[in-house]
Structure formats: structure tokens, C-alpha cells
Design a protein around this motif. Structure first.
Motif, short mmCIF file in Angstrom:
data_model
loop_
_atom_site.label_atom_id
_atom_site.label_comp_id
_atom_site.label_asym_id
_atom_site.label_seq_id
_atom_site.Cartn_x
_atom_site.Cartn_y
_atom_site.Cartn_z
N PRO A 11 -22.35 29.20 -36.03
CA PRO A 11 -21.90 30.66 -35.59
C PRO A 11 -23.15 31.78 -35.70
O PRO A 11 -23.96 31.44 -36.43
CB PRO A 11 -20.98 30.90 -36.71
N PRO A 12 -22.86 32.82 -34.99
CA PRO A 12 -23.97 33.68 -34.64
C PRO A 12 -23.80 34.78 -35.96
O PRO A 12 -22.83 34.85 -36.67
CB PRO A 12 -23.83 34.24 -33.41
N THR A 13 -24.75 35.91 -36.08
CA THR A 13 -24.41 37.01 -36.74
C THR A 13 -23.76 38.08 -35.73
O THR A 13 -24.21 38.17 -34.54
CB THR A 13 -25.79 37.60 -37.16
N VAL A 14 -22.51 38.56 -36.07
CA VAL A 14 -21.46 39.28 -35.21
C VAL A 14 -21.88 40.86 -35.53
O VAL A 14 -21.72 40.99 -36.51
CB VAL A 14 -20.24 38.75 -35.24
N ARG A 66 -21.19 35.87 -40.82
CA ARG A 66 -21.89 37.25 -41.12
C ARG A 66 -21.48 38.04 -39.93
O ARG A 66 -21.64 38.01 -38.92
CB ARG A 66 -23.33 37.20 -41.17
N ALA A 67 -20.74 39.38 -40.24
CA ALA A 67 -20.28 40.24 -39.40
C ALA A 67 -20.41 41.71 -39.87
O ALA A 67 -19.98 41.94 -41.05
CB ALA A 67 -18.71 40.08 -39.08
N LEU A 68 -20.95 42.23 -39.00
CA LEU A 68 -21.18 44.05 -39.35
C LEU A 68 -20.38 44.82 -38.18
O LEU A 68 -20.06 44.29 -37.12
CB LEU A 68 -22.70 44.12 -39.23
N VAL A 69 -19.97 46.07 -38.66
CA VAL A 69 -19.43 46.96 -37.70
C VAL A 69 -20.35 48.31 -37.96
O VAL A 69 -20.75 48.73 -38.78
CB VAL A 69 -17.87 47.31 -38.21
N TRP A 70 -20.97 48.45 -36.64
CA TRP A 70 -21.95 49.54 -36.49
C TRP A 70 -21.69 50.53 -35.26
O TRP A 70 -21.28 50.22 -34.47
CB TRP A 70 -23.13 48.79 -36.09
N GLU A 71 -21.58 51.87 -35.75
CA GLU A 71 -21.47 52.84 -34.83
C GLU A 71 -22.51 52.89 -33.73
O GLU A 71 -23.77 52.63 -33.81
CB GLU A 71 -21.67 54.18 -35.51
N THR A 72 -22.06 52.92 -32.45
CA THR A 72 -23.07 52.53 -31.13
C THR A 72 -24.05 53.64 -31.33
O THR A 72 -25.33 53.10 -31.00
CB THR A 72 -22.11 52.65 -29.97
N ALA A 73 -23.93 54.84 -31.51
CA ALA A 73 -25.05 55.94 -31.55
C ALA A 73 -26.10 55.64 -32.48
O ALA A 73 -27.29 55.49 -32.10
CB ALA A 73 -24.29 57.31 -31.54
N LEU A 129 -10.89 37.25 -30.76
CA LEU A 129 -11.96 36.81 -30.76
C LEU A 129 -12.65 36.24 -31.94
O LEU A 129 -13.47 35.17 -32.05
CB LEU A 129 -13.22 37.99 -30.50
N ALA A 130 -12.29 36.89 -33.07
CA ALA A 130 -12.64 36.45 -34.41
C ALA A 130 -12.35 34.85 -34.61
O ALA A 130 -12.78 34.00 -35.24
CB ALA A 130 -12.10 37.15 -35.58
N PHE A 131 -11.04 34.47 -34.34
CA PHE A 131 -10.66 33.22 -34.38
C PHE A 131 -11.37 32.38 -33.61
O PHE A 131 -11.69 31.19 -33.95
CB PHE A 131 -8.83 33.19 -34.09
N ALA A 132 -11.73 32.72 -32.47
CA ALA A 132 -12.66 32.03 -31.57
C ALA A 132 -13.98 31.64 -31.99
O ALA A 132 -14.31 30.55 -32.10
CB ALA A 132 -12.70 32.55 -30.00
N ILE A 133 -14.63 32.58 -32.65
CA ILE A 133 -15.93 32.51 -33.27
C ILE A 133 -16.01 31.53 -34.55
O ILE A 133 -16.77 30.73 -34.55
CB ILE A 133 -16.56 34.14 -33.58
N ALA A 134 -14.68 31.70 -35.18
CA ALA A 134 -14.55 30.83 -36.44
C ALA A 134 -14.05 29.42 -36.24
O ALA A 134 -14.21 28.54 -37.00
CB ALA A 134 -13.54 31.48 -37.35
N GLY A 135 -13.92 29.15 -34.87
CA GLY A 135 -13.45 27.81 -34.37
C GLY A 135 -11.85 27.60 -34.70
O GLY A 135 -11.60 26.21 -34.83
N GLU A 136 -11.17 28.43 -35.07
CA GLU A 136 -9.76 28.43 -35.66
C GLU A 136 -8.75 28.34 -34.34
O GLU A 136 -8.73 29.20 -33.45
CB GLU A 136 -9.44 29.23 -36.54
N ALA A 137 -7.61 27.75 -34.17
CA ALA A 137 -6.77 27.52 -33.47
C ALA A 137 -6.05 29.10 -33.50
O ALA A 137 -5.69 29.55 -34.58
CB ALA A 137 -5.68 26.47 -33.24
N PRO A 138 -5.64 29.56 -32.10
CA PRO A 138 -4.85 30.96 -32.53
C PRO A 138 -3.43 31.23 -32.68
O PRO A 138 -2.93 32.18 -33.04
CB PRO A 138 -5.01 31.69 -31.16
#
Length: 351
Positions: free
Chosen positions: A45-48, A73-80, A165-174
Motif C-alpha cells: 500500500p502507498p502513503t496516502v 499511512r494516511a494524512l489529511v493536508w490542506e491544499t494551499a 476508496l479507503a476500502f479499495a486501498i486496504a484491499g477490503e470488500a465494500p
């Protein structure tokens, strides 16, 4: 009294249908193509990195919480801030998820223009002909329909898309996610059907305070941040979103009976800590609007709103509807046109 249908109220009321349509699409096989997704980075998995502004930023908190719980690994980042100050964190193993309702805000355009030509982008947008959609290597549509007033259905649909999308990244069925989204749709419908009973006591208790603090922890921080934005945009209330843990580090000194403290306390790792904070605020004469799926036995200074239990950090799909309706009715009481921008723009084109 029958309330007139405003543009904002109409869009709030469209959320169950929009979310149900999205659920049907993303629950179908291949809605998020695995091969195309995995091709976006050489490492899996990537760093998201989820990035957006306003509602598009806040919608990513549940997906981030889910992924980190899975060890991704997942981060939430303000675009600006990402575009101006932190571009060097983007590497080959980064999955960059750019979220924008319009797909053409100033910050999104700056970020896209700052990326190397070979950089790969996953876009979540409501406008499939937008510059962001055209630049994307993989596009996930919000499917919210036209949003004319402040963000309501585009917010809740963004939360759901990012969770798929998070489920898809983790390889989990939705499947489990789809069931929970359906429960959220049903809860939204019940709130809207009973809003003439449910919302007036909340509006009366809130009573347009000079200051409101919205607090939560974990995935529910999405509701606190989105709720504060909604109260500012719609009702012109001075509202601040803050982590409930941070509130104990000094801000408790401003507790005042004229203020309102809005807490979202759902069953989970820190649910009981949030209820303890509610108790401490009310004992200091603070007045608390509490949204929770847990029992609470101390009614003095507290307006208790029992909410539908939801797993996977999806409480924001329900709790946000309460805040939208509160802000709408508070705006009408104050003589404002709910959801109409007077100073800001619907699509932000200047930094």
C-alpha cells in the motif's frame, strides 16, 4: 407552522437520494478499478495524502481514520499549505488524492500546476468536465448532483466516496461499508421526516450564541470542522472546531453560560472521555448540545440528542444533517437567506 422550502433546505433534503445513488454505483464491481488504482504508485500500500479545502478537506477524516486503523499511512493536508510549503513530501510511493467539489478552486489549480508532468493524481470531484477531472489519472465522481448553496450533499457524498476508496486501498470488500451507508441513508430520511419535531428544540437551546465550540475526536472531527464551517457560512455564527482533547489544554477557561458547546460523542475508543468532558463543561455552567449514541444521565445545562449508531467513523453522515438543519433555521430566525454567500464566492478563485 409550515416552513417554506429554501434552496438550501431542498439540497439538504436531497442528501439521502444522492447518497443512495452513490452507494449503488460504488458497491458495484469495478467501480474503483483495482488495476488502475494500483498503477498510481509503484509501492502498495502507498502513503496516502488526502488534500482539499473546506468541506473537501474535512470529508477525508473518516477515510484517514479507517486506513490508519488498517496500518496504512494516511494524512489529511490542506491544499494551499501543501502546494506552497510541503510539496517535497510527495514521492513515488505517495497516492495523492485531490478532493474538490468544483474541480477548479484556486488552490487545486495551484497544486496541479506545481506538480511534475509525470505526477499521478487521483481526483474526487462533482464536476466531471472540470480541470481537475481532466488532469486526473483516475477520477472518482462525487455524484451529488448540482450543489447551488453551501456544501451539504457534496460533503456527505465525498465522505462516502473516500471511504469506498479507503476500502479499495486496504484491499477490503465494500459489503460492510455499503450496509453502513444504507443505515446512514435511512437515518437521514428519519431526521428529515421528523425535522419539525426534532429541530426546533435544538434551535431554541442553541439560541444564536456569541461563540460556539464544536468538539469531537477521531473520525468525528470531520463533523466538528464541517459543522463549524456550516454555522459560519449559513447562520453567521462565530463557531470554532476544536479537538475535545485540546479543549482541556487551556480553552476550558472560556467556559461561559452564554456560549454553546456542541459535542459529538459516539461509541468508540474515546466516547466515554467525551461524555466526561460534557459533564465537566456543564458543571462549570457551560451549556452543551450533545449528539451521542450512548446513554447520558445528567440533563442540567445539556440538550441531549440521541443519534443512530454507525460504525466505521460514518457518524458524520447523520450528525452533519442535524447541524445543517440547525444552521438553516438559525439563519431564518436571524433574517438571513440560508446558504447564500454575501462576501465569499461559491467557487474560491483567489487565495
Amino acid at each position: 407552522m409550515v416552513q417554506r422550502m429554501t434552496e438550501l433546505l431542498a439540497e439538504i433534503s436531497q442528501q439521502p437520494a444522492a447518497l443512495s445513488g452513490l452507494r449503488k454505483f460504488y458497491a458495484s464491481p469495478g467501480a474503483i478499478p483495482a488495476r488502475a488504482l494500483c498503477s498510481l504508485t509503484p509501492q502498495w500500500p502507498p502513503t496516502v495524502i488526502f488534500t482539499g479545502m473546506g468541506s473537501s478537506l474535512f470529508a477525508a477524516y473518516p477515510a484517514q481514520a479507517y486506513l490508519t486503523e488498517q496500518g496504512v499511512r494516511a494524512l489529511v493536508w490542506e491544499t494551499a499549505e501543501l502546494a506552497h510549503h510541503h510539496l517535497k513530501v510527495l514521492r513515488d510511493d505517495t497516492l495523492l488524492v485531490v478532493v474538490s467539489q468544483s474541480g477548479e478552486t484556486a488552490e487545486a489549480m495551484l497544486l496541479l500546476g506545481s506538480l511534475p508532468a509525470a505526477a499521478r493524481v487521483l481526483a474526487v470531484t462533482n464536476v466531471e468536465a472540470s480541470p481537475l477531472a481532466k488532469r486526473a489519472n483516475l477520477l472518482l465522481p462525487m455524484m451529488a448532483g448540482e450543489q447551488m448553496a453551501v456544501s451539504t450533499k457534496t460533503y456527505t457524498n465525498s465522505v462516502a466516496v473516500l471511504m469506498y476508496l479507503a476500502f479499495a486501498i486496504a484491499g477490503e470488500a465494500p459489503g460492510p461499508l455499503t450496509q453502513e451507508v444504507m443505515r446512514a441513508v435511512e437515518a437521514q430520511e428519519q431526521i428529515l421526516e421528523r425535522r419539525d419535531v426534532l429541530i426546533p428544540p435544538i434551535v431554541e437551546f442553541f439560541n444564536r450564541p456569541p461563540y460556539a465550540a464544536l468538539m469531537a475526536r477521531g473520525a468525528d472531527l470531520a463533523t466538528a470542522y464541517q459543522g463549524a464551517l456550516t454555522l459560519k457560512e449559513v447562520a453567521r455564527v462565530s463557531a470554532e472546531a476544536i479537538s475535545a482533547a485540546q479543549f482541556r489544554h487551556g480553552p476550558m477557561e472560556i467556559i461561559n453560560p452564554n456560549h454553546r458547546y456542541v459535542l459529538f460523542a459516539r461509541t468508540g475508543k474515546t466516547g466515554r472521555l467525551l461524555l466526561k468532558l460534557v459533564d465537566d463543561i456543564r458543571k462549570s455552567s457551560g451549556r452543551v448540545l450533545l449528539f451521542t449514541d450512548m446513554p447520558f444521565d445528567h440533563p442540567a445545562n445539556v440538550r441531549f440528542v440521541k443519534v443512530e449508531p454507525l460504525r466505521m467513523g460514518l457518524g458524520t453522515l447523520v450528525d452533519s444533517v442535524y447541524i445543517q438543519l440547525l444552521a438553516h433555521d438559525a439563519a431564518l430566525r436571524a433574517g438571513f437567506k440560508p446558504g447564500k454567500f454575501e462576501i465569499a464566492e461559491k467557487v474560491t478563485r483567489d487565495e
